[in-house]
Design a protein around this motif. Structure first.
Motif, PDB file in Angstrom:
ATOM      1  N   VAL A 102     -12.695 -23.476 -25.327  1.00 25.71           N
ATOM      2  CA  VAL A 102     -11.370 -22.051 -24.689  1.00 25.71           C
ATOM      3  C   VAL A 102     -10.826 -23.207 -23.763  1.00 25.71           C
ATOM      4  N   LEU A 103     -11.525 -23.773 -22.824  1.00 21.65           N
ATOM      5  CA  LEU A 103     -11.108 -23.901 -21.690  1.00 21.65           C
ATOM      6  C   LEU A 103     -10.091 -25.252 -22.193  1.00 21.65           C
ATOM      7  N   LYS A 104     -10.939 -25.987 -23.081  1.00 19.00           N
ATOM      8  CA  LYS A 104      -9.336 -27.081 -23.357  1.00 19.00           C
ATOM      9  C   LYS A 104      -7.974 -26.588 -24.016  1.00 19.00           C
ATOM     10  N   TYR A 105      -7.816 -25.646 -24.737  1.00 21.38           N
ATOM     11  CA  TYR A 105      -6.797 -25.029 -24.446  1.00 21.38           C
ATOM     12  C   TYR A 105      -6.088 -24.247 -23.130  1.00 21.38           C
ATOM     13  N   ALA A 106      -7.031 -23.880 -22.926  1.00 17.71           N
ATOM     14  CA  ALA A 106      -6.371 -23.692 -21.270  1.00 17.71           C
ATOM     15  C   ALA A 106      -5.576 -24.103 -20.011  1.00 17.71           C
ATOM     16  N   SER A 107      -5.824 -25.355 -20.219  1.00 15.40           N
ATOM     17  CA  SER A 107      -6.000 -26.438 -19.260  1.00 15.40           C
ATOM     18  C   SER A 107      -4.483 -27.110 -19.740  1.00 15.40           C
ATOM     19  N   ASN A 108      -4.419 -27.103 -21.185  1.00 17.54           N
ATOM     20  CA  ASN A 108      -3.279 -27.262 -21.964  1.00 17.54           C
ATOM     21  C   ASN A 108      -2.235 -26.430 -22.562  1.00 17.54           C
ATOM     22  N   ASP A 109      -1.818 -25.392 -21.915  1.00 11.49           N
ATOM     23  CA  ASP A 109      -2.191 -23.809 -22.683  1.00 11.49           C
ATOM     24  C   ASP A 109      -1.110 -23.584 -23.331  1.00 11.49           C
ATOM     25  N   LEU A 110      -0.206 -23.195 -24.006  1.00 12.00           N
ATOM     26  CA  LEU A 110       1.103 -21.949 -24.782  1.00 12.00           C
ATOM     27  C   LEU A 110       1.551 -21.936 -24.046  1.00 12.00           C
ATOM     28  N   LEU A 111       0.863 -21.231 -22.692  1.00 11.30           N
ATOM     29  CA  LEU A 111       2.072 -20.918 -21.724  1.00 11.30           C
ATOM     30  C   LEU A 111       2.475 -21.245 -20.985  1.00 11.30           C
ATOM     31  N   LEU A 112       2.139 -22.222 -21.030  1.00  8.45           N
ATOM     32  CA  LEU A 112       2.541 -23.304 -19.704  1.00  8.45           C
ATOM     33  C   LEU A 112       3.506 -24.702 -20.316  1.00  8.45           C
ATOM     34  N   TYR A 113       3.532 -24.292 -21.018  1.00  4.67           N
ATOM     35  CA  TYR A 113       4.788 -25.419 -21.780  1.00  4.67           C
ATOM     36  C   TYR A 113       6.163 -24.895 -22.756  1.00  4.67           C
ATOM     37  N   ARG A 147      -3.914 -13.457 -10.676  1.00  9.33           N
ATOM     38  CA  ARG A 147      -3.694 -12.813  -8.357  1.00  9.33           C
ATOM     39  C   ARG A 147      -5.498 -11.929  -9.033  1.00  9.33           C
ATOM     40  N   HIS A 148      -5.504 -12.130 -10.832  1.00 12.28           N
ATOM     41  CA  HIS A 148      -7.150 -11.294 -10.778  1.00 12.28           C
ATOM     42  C   HIS A 148      -8.036 -13.025 -10.164  1.00 12.28           C
ATOM     43  N   PHE A 149      -7.537 -13.780 -10.514  1.00 14.47           N
ATOM     44  CA  PHE A 149      -8.501 -14.983 -10.415  1.00 14.47           C
ATOM     45  C   PHE A 149      -8.518 -15.425  -9.578  1.00 14.47           C
ATOM     46  N   ASN A 150      -7.638 -15.733  -8.622  1.00 18.73           N
ATOM     47  CA  ASN A 150      -6.874 -16.618  -7.560  1.00 18.73           C
ATOM     48  C   ASN A 150      -6.565 -17.556  -7.248  1.00 18.73           C
ATOM     49  N   VAL A 151      -5.840 -17.752  -8.773  1.00 21.34           N
ATOM     50  CA  VAL A 151      -5.943 -18.896  -9.130  1.00 21.34           C
ATOM     51  C   VAL A 151      -4.072 -19.299  -8.853  1.00 21.34           C
ATOM     52  N   ARG A 152      -3.860 -20.589  -8.987  1.00 23.70           N
ATOM     53  CA  ARG A 152      -1.935 -20.675  -9.503  1.00 23.70           C
ATOM     54  C   ARG A 152      -2.414 -21.092 -10.640  1.00 23.70           C
ATOM     55  N   PHE A 153      -1.084 -21.083 -11.340  1.00 21.82           N
ATOM     56  CA  PHE A 153      -0.429 -22.492 -12.593  1.00 21.82           C
ATOM     57  C   PHE A 153       0.652 -23.327 -12.236  1.00 21.82           C
ATOM     58  N   PRO A 186      -4.270 -27.644 -11.642  1.00 20.38           N
ATOM     59  CA  PRO A 186      -5.329 -27.677 -10.224  1.00 20.38           C
ATOM     60  C   PRO A 186      -6.341 -27.444 -10.599  1.00 20.38           C
ATOM     61  N   GLU A 187      -6.799 -28.357  -9.676  1.00 21.94           N
ATOM     62  CA  GLU A 187      -9.479 -28.205 -10.730  1.00 21.94           C
ATOM     63  C   GLU A 187      -9.371 -26.891 -10.125  1.00 21.94           C
ATOM     64  N   ASP A 188      -9.101 -26.149  -9.086  1.00 22.79           N
ATOM     65  CA  ASP A 188      -9.731 -24.729  -8.698  1.00 22.79           C
ATOM     66  C   ASP A 188      -9.452 -24.039  -9.307  1.00 22.79           C
ATOM     67  N   THR A 189      -8.511 -24.271 -10.280  1.00 23.75           N
ATOM     68  CA  THR A 189      -8.210 -22.917 -11.383  1.00 23.75           C
ATOM     69  C   THR A 189      -8.710 -23.341 -12.084  1.00 23.75           C
ATOM     70  N   LEU A 190      -8.792 -24.527 -13.164  1.00 25.71           N
ATOM     71  CA  LEU A 190      -9.446 -24.423 -14.012  1.00 25.71           C
ATOM     72  C   LEU A 190     -11.370 -24.210 -13.737  1.00 25.71           C
ATOM     73  N   THR A 191     -12.077 -24.870 -12.941  1.00 22.65           N
ATOM     74  CA  THR A 191     -13.288 -24.095 -12.489  1.00 22.65           C
ATOM     75  C   THR A 191     -13.361 -22.871 -12.326  1.00 22.65           C
ATOM     76  N   ARG A 192     -12.098 -21.788 -12.284  1.00 25.84           N
ATOM     77  CA  ARG A 192     -12.686 -20.952 -11.974  1.00 25.84           C
ATOM     78  C   ARG A 192     -12.633 -19.766 -13.040  1.00 25.84           C
ATOM     79  N   LEU A 193     -11.143 -20.427 -14.297  1.00 25.44           N
ATOM     80  CA  LEU A 193     -10.637 -20.368 -15.739  1.00 25.44           C
ATOM     81  C   LEU A 193     -12.548 -20.486 -16.201  1.00 25.44           C
ATOM     82  N   ALA A 194     -13.278 -21.422 -15.640  1.00 24.19           N
ATOM     83  CA  ALA A 194     -14.435 -22.099 -16.594  1.00 24.19           C
ATOM     84  C   ALA A 194     -15.576 -20.664 -16.041  1.00 24.19           C
TER      85      ALA A 194
END
Length: 258
Positions: free
Chosen positions: A112-123, A148-154, A166-174
């Motif tokens: 799941v995290l592998k997809y999230a870090s290179n996600d459809l929504l980001l390209y 907003r929910h996880f206090n992250v940025r994409f 961002p590394e903090d984003t990936l950490t919080r998604l994990a």
């Protein structure tokens, strides 16, 4: 993800036997009268004429949710003369998780995290403008809610060249799926594969979007092409089948996590 029930005829007895249906050499005959959910050690199981169902790999199938067990039993109950695994999405999905076992939990989480870090929504597409606008409207809504929910940025990007998040984003998604149990993760991996998006799977787990909204987000590009070129019958049939599997994964997730 492996579809462990696609070879349902490999069950040795367990209410199915090894007999094959005339005219359907690849499908096992239905050799049971009654399918029901029953209490079992560690939760609930499905019994066919009193015999507990196992996966094709001979692993006993037990789920923690009585409601889920009843829905799985219903899939067995509506089978006719032969057992059609393609009409049993709940059973197939649960079997895949049960047969994989707790040892696959880290790999499921990583998928799941592998997809999230290179996600459809980001390209994003560079053109045409109608597609660009549709991606921005639908996908940005998901990203903003997650941010907003996880206090992250994409950091979305145009094109297909890798853009590190961002590394903090990936950490919080994990952390957002770190406590998910086996069958919940099995469902999330299925959702991720069917939508092409780990972010949509995470959003669904945390109830940040609806099932229909996530499905729409996963098909922005496809729907644009349908509007442009028309709908292909075979493609529509595949999409309908995927939606059935998607709905089954959401049901399992809801029964496991509430």
């Amino acid at each position: 993800m492996r579809e462990f029930l696609q070879d349902a005829h490999k069950h040795q007895d367990d209410g199915l036997g090894r007999a094959q249906a005339p005219g359907n050499p690849n499908l096992p005959k239905r050799l049971y009268e009654k399918a029901e959910a029953v209490p079992a050690e560690g939760g609930f199981a499905i019994a066919l004429d009193g015999r507990l169902v196992k996966t094709p790999g001979r692993v006993p199938v037990t789920v923690p949710s009585e409601a889920l067990a009843h829905e799985m039993a219903a899939e067995w109950a509506v089978q006719k003369d032969v057992i059609r695994a393609d009409t049993m999405p709940l059973t197939r999905l649960v079997n895949s998780g049960v047969e994989g076992g707790e040892k696959v939990v880290p790999a499921l989480r990583e998928e799941v995290l592998k997809y999230a870090s290179n996600d459809l929504l980001l390209y994003r597409a560079e053109s045409p403008q109608e597609l660009v606008a549709e991606q921005e409207a639908v996908w940005d809504a998901v990203l903003v809610t997650l941010a907003r929910h996880f206090n992250v940025r994409f950091q979305p990007t145009i094109g297909i060249i890798h853009q590190a998040q961002p590394e903090d984003t990936l950490t919080r998604l994990a952390e957002a799926i770190n406590d998910a149990p086996l069958l919940a993760l099995t469902s999330l991996v299925s959702i991720t594969g069917l939508t092409g998006s780990g972010l949509l799977a995470i959003s669904l787990r945390h109830k940040l979007c609806t099932a229909d909204d996530a499905w729409t987000a996963a098909h922005v590009d496809e729907d644009y092409n349908i509007r442009l070129w028309g709908e292909d019958g075979e493609a529509q049939a595949r999409r309908t089948k995927r939606r059935s599997e998607y709905d089954a994964a959401l049901k399992v997730l809801a029964h496991i996590e509430g």
